[in-house]
Design a protein around this motif. Structure first.
Motif, PDB file in Angstrom:
ATOM      1  N   TRP A 172       9.638  12.378 -13.569  1.00  0.00           N
ATOM      2  CA  TRP A 172       8.431  12.237 -12.736  1.00  0.00           C
ATOM      3  C   TRP A 172       7.536  11.137 -13.272  1.00  0.00           C
ATOM      4  O   TRP A 172       7.064  10.278 -12.521  1.00  0.00           O
ATOM      5  CB  TRP A 172       7.702  13.581 -12.692  1.00  0.00           C
ATOM      6  CG  TRP A 172       6.372  13.548 -12.012  1.00  0.00           C
ATOM      7  CD1 TRP A 172       6.134  13.460 -10.676  1.00  0.00           C
ATOM      8  CD2 TRP A 172       5.079  13.610 -12.645  1.00  0.00           C
ATOM      9  NE1 TRP A 172       4.768  13.472 -10.418  1.00  0.00           N
ATOM     10  CE2 TRP A 172       4.108  13.560 -11.621  1.00  0.00           C
ATOM     11  CE3 TRP A 172       4.658  13.704 -13.967  1.00  0.00           C
ATOM     12  CZ2 TRP A 172       2.748  13.612 -11.892  1.00  0.00           C
ATOM     13  CZ3 TRP A 172       3.296  13.754 -14.233  1.00  0.00           C
ATOM     14  CH2 TRP A 172       2.360  13.694 -13.208  1.00  0.00           C
ATOM     15  N   ALA A 173       7.276  11.135 -14.581  1.00  0.00           N
ATOM     16  CA  ALA A 173       6.396  10.130 -15.170  1.00  0.00           C
ATOM     17  C   ALA A 173       6.987   8.732 -15.034  1.00  0.00           C
ATOM     18  O   ALA A 173       6.290   7.778 -14.666  1.00  0.00           O
ATOM     19  CB  ALA A 173       6.142  10.464 -16.640  1.00  0.00           C
ATOM     20  N   VAL A 174       8.283   8.591 -15.309  1.00  0.00           N
ATOM     21  CA  VAL A 174       8.914   7.273 -15.258  1.00  0.00           C
ATOM     22  C   VAL A 174       8.957   6.751 -13.822  1.00  0.00           C
ATOM     23  O   VAL A 174       8.595   5.595 -13.553  1.00  0.00           O
ATOM     24  CB  VAL A 174      10.328   7.324 -15.865  1.00  0.00           C
ATOM     25  CG1 VAL A 174      11.055   6.001 -15.644  1.00  0.00           C
ATOM     26  CG2 VAL A 174      10.259   7.647 -17.348  1.00  0.00           C
ATOM     27  N   SER A 175       9.390   7.587 -12.899  1.00  0.00           N
ATOM     28  CA  SER A 175       9.511   7.120 -11.512  1.00  0.00           C
ATOM     29  C   SER A 175       8.149   6.850 -10.887  1.00  0.00           C
ATOM     30  O   SER A 175       7.987   5.879 -10.144  1.00  0.00           O
ATOM     31  CB  SER A 175      10.290   8.147 -10.677  1.00  0.00           C
ATOM     32  OG  SER A 175       9.692   9.429 -10.758  1.00  0.00           O
ATOM     33  N   LEU A 176       7.151   7.686 -11.186  1.00  0.00           N
ATOM     34  CA  LEU A 176       5.809   7.443 -10.641  1.00  0.00           C
ATOM     35  C   LEU A 176       5.219   6.181 -11.249  1.00  0.00           C
ATOM     36  O   LEU A 176       4.568   5.392 -10.555  1.00  0.00           O
ATOM     37  CB  LEU A 176       4.904   8.645 -10.907  1.00  0.00           C
ATOM     38  CG  LEU A 176       3.629   8.752 -10.061  1.00  0.00           C
ATOM     39  CD1 LEU A 176       3.973   8.838  -8.586  1.00  0.00           C
ATOM     40  CD2 LEU A 176       2.810   9.960 -10.474  1.00  0.00           C
ATOM     41  N   GLY A 177       5.456   5.966 -12.538  1.00  0.00           N
ATOM     42  CA  GLY A 177       4.980   4.747 -13.176  1.00  0.00           C
ATOM     43  C   GLY A 177       5.652   3.503 -12.654  1.00  0.00           C
ATOM     44  O   GLY A 177       5.094   2.401 -12.753  1.00  0.00           O
ATOM     45  N   ARG A 217       0.813  -1.216   0.000  1.00  0.00           N
ATOM     46  CA  ARG A 217       0.000   0.000   0.000  1.00  0.00           C
ATOM     47  C   ARG A 217       0.845   1.264   0.000  1.00  0.00           C
ATOM     48  O   ARG A 217       0.321   2.358  -0.246  1.00  0.00           O
ATOM     49  CB  ARG A 217      -0.908   0.020   1.235  1.00  0.00           C
ATOM     50  CG  ARG A 217      -1.922  -1.106   1.256  1.00  0.00           C
ATOM     51  CD  ARG A 217      -2.968  -0.934   0.196  1.00  0.00           C
ATOM     52  NE  ARG A 217      -3.917  -2.031   0.153  1.00  0.00           N
ATOM     53  CZ  ARG A 217      -4.877  -2.168  -0.756  1.00  0.00           C
ATOM     54  NH1 ARG A 217      -4.991  -1.261  -1.703  1.00  0.00           N
ATOM     55  NH2 ARG A 217      -5.681  -3.204  -0.738  1.00  0.00           N
ATOM     56  N   ILE A 218       2.142   1.160   0.288  1.00  0.00           N
ATOM     57  CA  ILE A 218       2.968   2.368   0.306  1.00  0.00           C
ATOM     58  C   ILE A 218       3.366   2.784  -1.100  1.00  0.00           C
ATOM     59  O   ILE A 218       3.894   3.881  -1.304  1.00  0.00           O
ATOM     60  CB  ILE A 218       4.240   2.159   1.154  1.00  0.00           C
ATOM     61  CG1 ILE A 218       5.190   1.157   0.491  1.00  0.00           C
ATOM     62  CG2 ILE A 218       3.884   1.732   2.566  1.00  0.00           C
ATOM     63  CD1 ILE A 218       6.523   1.045   1.179  1.00  0.00           C
ATOM     64  N   ARG A 219       3.124   1.935  -2.108  1.00  0.00           N
ATOM     65  CA  ARG A 219       3.440   2.307  -3.476  1.00  0.00           C
ATOM     66  C   ARG A 219       2.430   3.330  -3.984  1.00  0.00           C
ATOM     67  O   ARG A 219       1.283   3.351  -3.579  1.00  0.00           O
ATOM     68  CB  ARG A 219       3.419   1.072  -4.387  1.00  0.00           C
ATOM     69  CG  ARG A 219       4.341  -0.043  -3.951  1.00  0.00           C
ATOM     70  CD  ARG A 219       4.164  -1.263  -4.825  1.00  0.00           C
ATOM     71  NE  ARG A 219       4.676  -1.024  -6.181  1.00  0.00           N
ATOM     72  CZ  ARG A 219       4.172  -1.602  -7.267  1.00  0.00           C
ATOM     73  NH1 ARG A 219       3.148  -2.418  -7.171  1.00  0.00           N
ATOM     74  NH2 ARG A 219       4.706  -1.347  -8.451  1.00  0.00           N
ATOM     75  N   GLY A 220       2.881   4.177  -4.908  1.00  0.00           N
ATOM     76  CA  GLY A 220       1.962   5.143  -5.498  1.00  0.00           C
ATOM     77  C   GLY A 220       2.018   6.492  -4.823  1.00  0.00           C
ATOM     78  O   GLY A 220       2.823   6.739  -3.919  1.00  0.00           O
ATOM     79  N   HIS A 221       1.127   7.380  -5.270  1.00  0.00           N
ATOM     80  CA  HIS A 221       1.206   8.764  -4.806  1.00  0.00           C
ATOM     81  C   HIS A 221       0.211   9.116  -3.721  1.00  0.00           C
ATOM     82  O   HIS A 221      -0.008  10.289  -3.435  1.00  0.00           O
ATOM     83  CB  HIS A 221       1.107   9.744  -5.976  1.00  0.00           C
ATOM     84  CG  HIS A 221       0.079   9.401  -7.010  1.00  0.00           C
ATOM     85  ND1 HIS A 221      -1.184   9.926  -7.000  1.00  0.00           N
ATOM     86  CD2 HIS A 221       0.150   8.594  -8.079  1.00  0.00           C
ATOM     87  CE1 HIS A 221      -1.851   9.464  -8.047  1.00  0.00           C
ATOM     88  NE2 HIS A 221      -1.068   8.656  -8.720  1.00  0.00           N
ATOM     89  N   GLY A 222      -0.437   8.146  -3.099  1.00  0.00           N
ATOM     90  CA  GLY A 222      -1.174   8.397  -1.871  1.00  0.00           C
ATOM     91  C   GLY A 222      -2.662   8.616  -2.025  1.00  0.00           C
ATOM     92  O   GLY A 222      -3.460   7.955  -1.363  1.00  0.00           O
ATOM     93  N   ILE A 223      -3.059   9.521  -2.907  1.00  0.00           N
ATOM     94  CA  ILE A 223      -4.484   9.852  -3.000  1.00  0.00           C
ATOM     95  C   ILE A 223      -5.301   8.683  -3.550  1.00  0.00           C
ATOM     96  O   ILE A 223      -6.365   8.372  -3.000  1.00  0.00           O
ATOM     97  CB  ILE A 223      -4.691  11.131  -3.829  1.00  0.00           C
ATOM     98  CG1 ILE A 223      -3.978  12.303  -3.154  1.00  0.00           C
ATOM     99  CG2 ILE A 223      -6.173  11.439  -3.983  1.00  0.00           C
ATOM    100  CD1 ILE A 223      -4.094  13.626  -3.904  1.00  0.00           C
ATOM    101  N   PRO A 224      -4.884   7.991  -4.632  1.00  0.00           N
ATOM    102  CA  PRO A 224      -5.663   6.824  -5.060  1.00  0.00           C
ATOM    103  C   PRO A 224      -5.774   5.758  -3.977  1.00  0.00           C
ATOM    104  O   PRO A 224      -6.819   5.104  -3.853  1.00  0.00           O
ATOM    105  CB  PRO A 224      -4.873   6.309  -6.272  1.00  0.00           C
ATOM    106  CG  PRO A 224      -4.142   7.488  -6.782  1.00  0.00           C
ATOM    107  CD  PRO A 224      -3.779   8.276  -5.559  1.00  0.00           C
ATOM    108  N   GLU A 225      -4.722   5.593  -3.199  1.00  0.00           N
ATOM    109  CA  GLU A 225      -4.769   4.614  -2.112  1.00  0.00           C
ATOM    110  C   GLU A 225      -5.771   5.037  -1.041  1.00  0.00           C
ATOM    111  O   GLU A 225      -6.472   4.192  -0.470  1.00  0.00           O
ATOM    112  CB  GLU A 225      -3.380   4.452  -1.505  1.00  0.00           C
ATOM    113  CG  GLU A 225      -2.385   3.719  -2.390  1.00  0.00           C
ATOM    114  CD  GLU A 225      -1.914   4.537  -3.599  1.00  0.00           C
ATOM    115  OE1 GLU A 225      -1.522   3.950  -4.609  1.00  0.00           O
ATOM    116  OE2 GLU A 225      -1.950   5.793  -3.518  1.00  0.00           O
ATOM    117  N   SER A 265       7.074   5.791  -4.132  1.00  0.00           N
ATOM    118  CA  SER A 265       6.191   6.525  -3.239  1.00  0.00           C
ATOM    119  C   SER A 265       6.439   8.020  -3.356  1.00  0.00           C
ATOM    120  O   SER A 265       7.581   8.475  -3.235  1.00  0.00           O
ATOM    121  CB  SER A 265       6.411   6.075  -1.790  1.00  0.00           C
ATOM    122  OG  SER A 265       5.518   6.707  -0.917  1.00  0.00           O
ATOM    123  N   GLY A 266       5.388   8.786  -3.619  1.00  0.00           N
ATOM    124  CA  GLY A 266       5.539  10.234  -3.725  1.00  0.00           C
ATOM    125  C   GLY A 266       4.264  10.890  -4.217  1.00  0.00           C
ATOM    126  O   GLY A 266       3.395  10.232  -4.798  1.00  0.00           O
TER     127      GLY A 266
END
Length: 625
Positions: free
Chosen positions: A346-351, A111-119, A355-356
């Motif tokens: 940003w796009a590559v690392s978020l994809g 659950r720590i993966r991703g940018h937080g709001i979708p989680e 976490s960010g």
């Protein structure tokens, strides 16, 4: 045995409370809020206090890891990684941080993966607003490592998830409903964002537009109190706002500049769409790799490291670069570096699943787009077009235009840009709504198999009443008659399709209800002796009722709660039987709503004085006399 209809075969019935001769306007109100609001608001205030300290801890952790990774010193001050002296070896820093995050995600919590709001959205919609305690610990640490090792992210997404996690944990300590847990989870998320950005009103708007999925006092008031509490504490913990002070811009900018705001909105909408597409294109590319997802963030870290070598200002949160863009003090090289390098890493690392957050990068890239636009648009003061573009990109990408407008104001305290922000943000919002089905936040939820609609409207079941859809031409049984007298009408194979049979006395008052299944059951137990019994002796008296002045929503809830699909309708006070309302009747409200949505008609015709008094555009029908 008959299926569930007006009553079931069980004896579990609750008669609805009868309020005498009271009318619907005595019972119904604008809102459904109860005194439960008071204890929930008290808990929300406590959560606001906790979230403020959580925001402080996260910012201090980001500063600590940035100083450790790039400068080898123990300090919690927020600094930019751009001034480090690692040289080419700086590529290894984001890779190392990403490896740590991959291990934490695999062996700690995915659950720590991703940018937080979708989680946070997923926890609200799917998990009953329950968040695991370990997420509240691992999410801020992983985000601090990610950003501190050069990740081009913001702190807002992680703090929203972390604040929400603490709000959920506190809520789980008490006996609360899922709706109340949701309110407290969102209160923690809103308070965390409020403390991070000194933007309490925008934080509440974000909660309403993105997280609550309702506009009700029962949730809005606790969330607002939590956000306000965190904003007050922020002044003692982190200082006053605004986060990005700007020079005052003119109050009136003229028609030419307003047309420029429309152009800014269109370009921001285009950039928003491209940003969303690029993130999920990168995510799709990682899905095709034949290695475990734990290693994906390291590949994203490699992209960050290379990007940092080319353009060091792309590393980290980038608050200093955002401030420079709003002051109009950055060069064209910096603007192009933000748009090209920051966007790519940003796009590559978020994809890659690290976490960010996304808000700060969106502000930065929107400001850079505005910096380019300022070269051709009318001069309205330093930083004017970057500010308008920043708000427009935020509104277009997140599909939350009011949040973006107020957020831009609270970040700068420039009240003169409300009108330009309104134009730019709404145009960008319109662009992305028409070109993309989902936002950068909801696309991730959809990819996990859940559809999310963010449109809020008055339920058509709220504005239609039972009296408008109930059936009055129904078979009614006299309660004084015997079963033998009514035997031919009560046979199970009778052609009459009405399955719920109300029984009334001589005055027309409802005595109870029967089904043919009830009659068959009595005959199997009592034989022919049942023929001598009156229907009034056999009916179910504790029936669930509907009243003609009730909104259909209340009836739907009652049906769902009790498991019935047909209810007798009686007059309040007198208990006089009026008709039946069924699930099929409730669909009439939906059909009427669909007709209003789809049917096009001209209801007003323009009349002109023409010879003969004819109406322009109409054909005169010859008289048949």
């Amino acid at each position: 045995m008959d299926s569930k209809i007006g009553v079931t075969e069980k004896d579990e019935y609750t008669k609805t409370s009868d309020t005498g001769h009271s009318k619907s306007w005595d019972i119904l109100g604008d809102f459904t809020t109860t005194t439960r609001l008071l204890p929930i608001s008290t808990l929300a205030v406590a959560i606001g206090v906790v979230a403020a300290f959580v925001a402080l801890a996260l910012l201090r952790l980001i500063g600590l890891f940035t100083n450790l990774f790039y400068f080898g010193r123990w300090s919690t001050a927020l600094v930019s990684p751009a001034g480090n002296h690692w040289g080419i070896y700086g590529v290894l820093v984001p890779i190392g941080g990403a490896l740590i995050i991959g291990v934490m995600a695999r062996y700690g919590s995915e659950r720590i993966r991703g940018h937080g709001i979708p989680e946070a959205i997923e926890a609200i919609l799917i998990n009953g607003s329950r968040v695991e305690p370990k997420v509240a610990i691992l999410k801020p640490i992983s985000s601090a490592i990610s950003i501190g090792s050069g990740g081009p992210f913001g702190a807002e997404g992680p703090i929203i998830m972390t604040g929400g996690a603490f709000g959920s944990m506190i809520a789980q300590l008490f006996h609360l409903t899922s709706a109340e847990r949701k309110t407290l989870l969102v209160a923690g998320a809103s308070a965390g964002m409020s403390a991070t950005f000194a933007a309490p009103v925008a934080s509440v708007l974000l909660a309403v537009e993105l997280l609550l999925f309702e506009w009700k006092p029962r949730s809005l008031i606790p969330v607002a109190l939590a956000s306000a509490t965190a904003a007050v504490l922020r002044r003692y913990l982190l200082g006053f706002g605004p986060l990005f002070p700007v020079p005052q811009h003119p109050l009136f900018i003229g028609p030419t500049a307003l047309l420029g705001c429309v152009l800014v909105g269109l370009l921001a909408g285009g950039l928003s769409a491209l940003l969303t597409i690029s993130v999920y294109a990168a995510e799709d590319a990682f899905q095709h790799l034949r290695i475990h997802w734990m290693w994906w963030p390291a590949i994203g870290g490699l992209a960050i490291g290379i990007g940092g070598l080319i353009f060091p200002q792309a590393l980290g949160v980038g608050y200093d670069t955002i401030g420079g863009l709003l002051q109009g003090s950055v060069s064209t090289r910096v603007i192009l570096g933000v748009l090209l390098v920051k966007w790519f890493i940003w796009a590559v690392s978020l994809g890659s699943g690290t976490s960010g957050g996304v808000l700060a990068p969106l502000l930065m890239m929107g400001g850079a787009l505005g910096g380019l636009e300022a070269m051709i648009l009318p001069n309205e003061g330093a930083g004017f077009w970057p500010l308008v573009s920043m708000g427009a990109v935020l509104g277009g990408t997140m599909r939350s235009p009011f949040t973006s407008i107020v957020f831009a104001f609270e970040l700068t305290h420039d009240g003169n840009v409300f009108l330009p922000l309104l134009v730019g943000s709404v145009v960008a919002h319109a662009f992305t709504v028409l070109t993309l089905k989902r936002s950068i936040l909801t696309e991730k939820v959809a990819r996990r198999g859940y559809h999310l609609s963010r449109e809020y409207a008055v339920d058509p079941l709220e504005i239609l009443f039972v009296r408008e859809v109930m059936r009055t031409k129904v078979v009614v049984l006299p309660a004084a008659s015997t079963v033998g007298e009514m035997q031919s009408s009560l046979r199970p194979d009778h052609r009459q399709t009405q399955r719920l049979l109300p029984a009334v006395n001589r005055e027309g008052r409802l005595v109870g209800v029967l089904t043919r299944g009830d009659i068959r059951a009595h005959m199997e137990r009592e034989g022919n002796a049942v023929l001598l019994r009156t229907l009034g002796d056999l009916v179910r008296t504790d029936t669930v009722l509907a009243h003609p002045d009730e909104p259909l929503r209340m009836v739907v809830y009652r049906m769902a709660e009790k498991g019935f699909t047909r209810l007798p309708v009686v007059e309040r006070g007198s208990h006089k039987f009026l008709g039946l309302v069924s699930l099929d009747d409730l669909l009439k409200a939906r059909a009427r709503h669909l007709e209003e949505e789809r049917r096009r008609e001209r209801t007003l015709k323009l009349r002109f004085l023409l010879p003969g008094g004819r109406v322009s555009g109409e054909t005169e029908v010859p008289s048949t006399r």
